[in-house]
Design an enzyme around this catalytic site. Structure first.
Site, mmCIF file in Angstrom:
data_model
loop_
_atom_site.group_PDB
_atom_site.id
_atom_site.type_symbol
_atom_site.label_atom_id
_atom_site.label_comp_id
_atom_site.label_asym_id
_atom_site.label_seq_id
_atom_site.Cartn_x
_atom_site.Cartn_y
_atom_site.Cartn_z
ATOM 1 N N GLU B 198 8.477 -22.584 -5.319
ATOM 2 C CA GLU B 198 7.414 -23.576 -5.129
ATOM 3 C C GLU B 198 6.788 -24.035 -6.432
ATOM 4 O OE1 GLU B 198 7.728 -20.832 -3.302
ATOM 5 O OE2 GLU B 198 7.973 -21.551 -1.241
ATOM 6 N N HIS B 267 0.134 -15.941 6.348
ATOM 7 C CA HIS B 267 0.710 -17.204 6.815
ATOM 8 C C HIS B 267 -0.282 -18.056 7.597
ATOM 9 C CE1 HIS B 267 4.541 -15.249 5.838
ATOM 10 N NE2 HIS B 267 5.153 -16.394 6.009
HETATM 11 C C1 TPP Z 1 6.624 -18.427 -1.260
HETATM 12 C C2 TPP Z 1 7.295 -18.574 0.053
HETATM 13 N N1 TPP Z 1 8.053 -19.653 0.285
HETATM 14 C C3 TPP Z 1 8.677 -19.811 1.476
HETATM 15 C C4 TPP Z 1 8.540 -18.874 2.449
HETATM 16 C C5 TPP Z 1 9.246 -19.061 3.800
HETATM 17 N N2 TPP Z 1 10.371 -18.157 3.876
HETATM 18 C C6 TPP Z 1 10.241 -16.957 4.444
HETATM 19 S S1 TPP Z 1 11.610 -16.057 4.321
HETATM 20 C C7 TPP Z 1 12.442 -17.266 3.522
HETATM 21 C C8 TPP Z 1 13.854 -17.047 3.123
HETATM 22 C C9 TPP Z 1 14.006 -15.926 2.163
HETATM 23 O O1 TPP Z 1 15.344 -15.577 2.029
HETATM 24 P P1 TPP Z 1 15.837 -14.313 1.221
HETATM 25 O O2 TPP Z 1 14.971 -14.108 0.012
HETATM 26 O O3 TPP Z 1 17.274 -14.468 0.980
HETATM 27 O O4 TPP Z 1 15.540 -13.074 2.166
HETATM 28 P P2 TPP Z 1 16.159 -12.766 3.606
HETATM 29 O O5 TPP Z 1 15.297 -13.447 4.591
HETATM 30 O O6 TPP Z 1 17.556 -13.224 3.620
HETATM 31 O O7 TPP Z 1 16.024 -11.291 3.771
HETATM 32 C C10 TPP Z 1 11.619 -18.375 3.361
HETATM 33 C C11 TPP Z 1 12.018 -19.627 2.725
HETATM 34 C C12 TPP Z 1 7.716 -17.761 2.173
HETATM 35 N N3 TPP Z 1 7.493 -16.807 3.079
HETATM 36 N N4 TPP Z 1 7.117 -17.630 0.970
#
Ligand code: TPP
Ligand code: MG
Lengths: 359, 464
Positions: B198, B267
């Site tokens: 972000e 959130h």
């Molecule tokens: C700063 C932020 N941006 C976006 C999100 C929304 N979000 C939650 S999980 C996620 C994906 C994360 O993927 P990854 O790091 O690969 O972890 P996984 O879910 O695969 O374990 C996103 C975009 C968030 N929680 N925090």
């Protein structure tokens, strides 16, 4: 000063480079020499039980979500069990600290924390480990030095750096295990932390759980360098590329990484190749990958089936393993019943735990 | 004992769905993890996975059945060592299909009962006409989600410089499906999926605006914009001033804001007051679809940096939107959404729906409430507030957010400074409780503002 350093590098360039490269690759090389941990059958059964507990627990959580008993976001760990179990089994419990993101049920269970209080947190009950105030994404156990349970992608990495700083500061010999996803690996604070951790030789193991996707985004669509274990190179952090679908390989890699960190040599970056079978959270239609891809993983790489095979080769019988499964199903059912029937938080809890002191 | 397989909920709001397909037949052996059936809602197709091991007994709801209520027994299963045929005589079959499709959001759980239905201004006798809509304009019913998308699409068609970037906005069609279809129409150059970074992409967007483009930066939710707030405030909001008016930054930061449904403290926050305190920013937080569309178009056209705060719980609600190709509304103007003479309820975003619901209830008790939707939080429409206060002499503010240093606080200050002589009662604020938002269902409900609390406050200032 800077000039001197540079001329020194140019003068003896080959040997200096060799030396650095060796340091950065040495852990990986030792890992490749002996991939799998030489576990006793007892230990293997332990790993098997823990992984199975996570699997069955998560399946049940998914079901309770379907019944409306769990709300909000609920991220399941199914498919990734070997990572938490393999790594955490190598920790010094009560000394080392662990921190992760929102996909945290498995890490809690790998600590042997009572499934009842975890499930009760998922259903938002007073008996939950956060009194129902945190939910699926925000669980903590200071008793086990498990520091959560964080919802902001990437935040746990810098926090992990701080936990490691505390270990170093107190000289307690402990290390911090900081888990994050392939998606999280693109956050800026991750690299800010890498730099400080390496500069200050913090006792931290960075663990990238590369499950190939961040929500609907495959790693190749988000990352210029998809070999995540190489991403510490610019900070002189040695990397390890580990098969996260085999608990014995994970455990073996952990032995090497933890020894390096405990030796005062600064951080290690481990990339654990793994896969999540379910959607990102409960309400993800998963249109970004094929069913065949998921099925292929389940059939050929499943960590639980893999270890089962090894156990059978070691002379354990199908029946013995089935008994374990039965026992675990009973434990999970008990946890689910508990989580369903225990009362919601007292309304007064709304105003407790905001500040520690009264003013 | 036979195991009953029940229609699962795929999000907390789902009440029914279509049993699209059975992937197992009666008598099939099932192991945990097998996908037994596919279930469809209007938003997604989901897989129904087995938790238990056994044999599929009787299928009680045939494939293709629509409107199957959550919790309906759809099949039975014999556990290990049981006889599948013996397992399971049928209880009553599925309930008759209901008409309305349900809304299962991809990443967007909603409370079981959206107040949308009761809060439609168009349905109340007292609903005020939008003065912006010319008489005789044809109206079209669209969801807030569609209205926002249409606003972006129209502006992108009109201006080559406009593009969208953010997490999951392109291929996934938006985490909350607001950017649905944009990739297809405008291609990957103008609809850009970013990594989860972000701070980085807010900065890149801001720089692109400085460089002459008109970016729309979507935050998956504004909770994640806290990673990026430095660029929003230090880079985007202040540059025009610091450069003596040379350097423009025409950018829109948009996405869902405030509490969703049981997603916990990290959130669930309303950033309206945060951004509204910053000179150099425009902050917009509309409620209904027409305002969302008209104001988003205005935001995109603006030469100033705009923070555009949406609300996830409102995305699926439908409203009338003028069916014209150029529906643009003025920034900085509040709207009277319901006229009344006894008390003024000032609200914005989701609280407008609650205020309308409260007004309806108050009307039943003989209190005519005037409801004002602020729509823009900065600059705030002081005249609209003060004019209404001069008419009703009583005012309360309804805000889904914390009470301290809130928009409500600001409105109260305005009333004290400029409307004191018109006040017949103290101004009251109705907000969320002053606590991080808890996860537990009962605590969350207790923490959040609702219509009954607005009714109580309105009665209090009316001394009733
Ligand atoms: C700063 C932020 N941006 C976006 C999100 C929304 N979000 C939650 S999980 C996620 C994906 C994360 O993927 P990854 O790091 O690969 O972890 P996984 O879910 O695969 O374990 C996103 C975009 C968030 N929680 N925090
Ligand atoms: Mg991932």
């Amino acid at each position: 000063m800077a000039k001197a350093a540079r001329s020194k590098t140019t003068d003896s360039a080959p040997s200096a480079r060799d030396q650095h490269d060796f340091a950065l690759h040495s852990l990986q090389e030792s890992h490749e020499k002996a991939l799998r941990y030489d576990a006793s059958t007892e230990q293997m059964l332990d790993f098997y039980e823990q992984m199975l507990l996570i699997r069955r627990f998560e399946e049940r959580a998914g079901q309770l979500y379907g019944l409306g008993l769990i709300g909000g976001f609920c991220h399941l760990y199914i498919g990734q069990e070997a990572v938490a179990v393999g790594l955490q089994s190598a920790l010094k419990e009560g000394l080392d600290s662990v921190i992760t993101g929102y996909r945290d049920h498995g890490h809690m269970l790998a600590y042997g924390i009572d499934p009842k209080v975890i499930m009760a947190e998922l259903t938002g009950r007073q008996a939950g480990i956060s009194k129902g105030k945190g939910g699926s994404m925000h669980m903590f156990s200071t008793e086990h030095r498990f520091y959560g349970g964080h919802g902001i992608v990437g935040a746990q990495v810098a926090l992990g750096g701080g936990l490691a700083l505390a270990h170093q500061y107190r000289e307690d010999g402990g290390l911090c295990l900081a888990y994050f996803g392939d998606g999280a690996a693109n956050q800026g604070q991750v690299y800010e932390t890498f730099n400080m951790a390496s500069l200050w030789k913090l006792p931290i193991v960075f663990v990238i759980e590369n499950n190939q996707y961040a929500m609907g985004t495959a790693v190749s669509r988000s990352s210029a360098e998809t070999e995540f274990y190489r991403r510490g190179t610019a900070f002189r952090i040695p990397g390890m590329d580990v098969n996260g679908m085999d608990v014995l390989e994970v455990r073996q890699a952990a032995e090497i990484a933890f020894a390096h960190v405990r030796g005062g040599n600064g951080p290690v970056l481990m990339e654990l190749g793994t896969y999540r079978y379910r959607g990102h959270s409960m309400s993800d239609p998963a249109k970004y990958r094929t069913r065949e891809e998921v099925q292929d993983m389940r059939e050929h790489r499943d960590p639980i089936e893999g270890l089962k095979k090894t156990l059978l080769e070691r002379g354990k019988s199908e029946d013995e393993l089935k008994d374990i499964d039965k026992r675990i199903r009973a434990t999970v059912s008990e946890a689910a019943d508990f989580a369903e029937s225990s009362p919601e938080p007292d309304p007064r809890e709304l105003y407790t735990d905001i500040l520690v002191e009264s003013y | 004992m036979a195991i009953e397989l029940k229609m699962p909920a795929l999000s907390p709001t789902m009440e029914e769905g279509t049993l699209a397909k059975w992937l197992k037949k009666e008598g099939d052996a099932i192991v945990a993890g097998d996908i037994i059936a596919e279930i469809e809602t209007d938003k997604a197709t989901m897989e129904f996975e087995a938790v238990d091991e056994g044999t599929l007994g009787k299928i009680l709801v045939s494939e293709g059945t629509e409107g199957v209520k959550v919790g309906t027994v759809i099949a039975t299963m014999a556990g290990e060592g049981e006889d599948a045929a013996a397992a399971a005589p049928a209880p009553a079959a599925a309930e008759p299909p209901a008409a309305a499709p349900t809304s299962a959001e991809p990443e967007a759980p909603q409370p079981a009962k959206a107040e949308g239905a009761t809060a439609r201004p168009a349905s109340t006798a007292k609903a005020a006409r939008d003065p912006e809509v010319p008489t005789g304009t044809a109206m079209k019913t669209v969801t807030v989600r569609e209205a926002l998308r249409d606003a972006m699409a129209e502006e992108m068609r009109a201006d080559e410089r406009v593009f969208v970037m953010g997490e999951e906005v392109a291929q996934y069609q938006g985490a909350y499906k607001v950017t649905q279809g944009l990739l297809d129409e405008f291609g990957p150059k103008r609809v850009i999926d970013t990594p989860i970074t972000e701070y980085g992409f807010a900065g890149v967007g801001t720089g692109a605006a400085m460089g002459g483009l008109k970016p729309i930066v979507e935050f998956m939710t504004f909770n994640f914009a806290m990673q990026a707030i430095d660029h929003i405030i230090n880079s985007a909001a202040k540059t025009n001033y610091m450069s003596g008016g040379q350097m423009r930054c025409p950018i829109v930061f948009r996405g869902p804001n405030a509490a969703a449904s049981r997603v916990g403290a990290q959130h669930s926050q309303n950033y309206g007051p945060w951004y509204a305190s910053v000179p150099g920013l425009i902050v917009i937080a509309p409620y209904d679809a027409a305002d969302c569309k008209g104001l988003l178009k205005a935001a995109i056209r603006s030469e100033d940096p705009v923070v555009f705060l949406e609300n996830e719980l409102v995305y699926g609600r439908s409203f009338d939107v003028p069916d014209t190709d150029d529906w643009v509304l003025p920034i900085g103007k509040a709207r009277i959404v319901r006229e009344g003479r006894d008390v003024t309820i000032v609200a914005y975003s989701i609280a407008v729906g609650m205020a309308l619901q409260a007004a309806e209830e108050l009307a039943g008790e003989g209190i005519e409430a005037e409801v004002i939707d602020l729509r823009t939080l900065r600059p705030l429409d002081r005249e609209a507030i003060l004019e209404s206060l001069a008419k009703t002499n009583r005012l309360i503010i309804a805000e889904e957010g914390w009470p301290t240093c809130s928009i409500a606080s600001e409105v109260m200050a305005i009333c004290m400074e400029e409307g004191f002589d018109n006040l017949d009662a103290p101004v009251l604020r109705v907000t969320d409780e002053d606590v991080p938002l808890p996860y537990a269902a009962n605590l969350e409900k207790a923490a959040l503002i609702d219509a009954p609390r607005i009714v109580a406050a309105a009665k209090k200032v009316c001394y009733r």
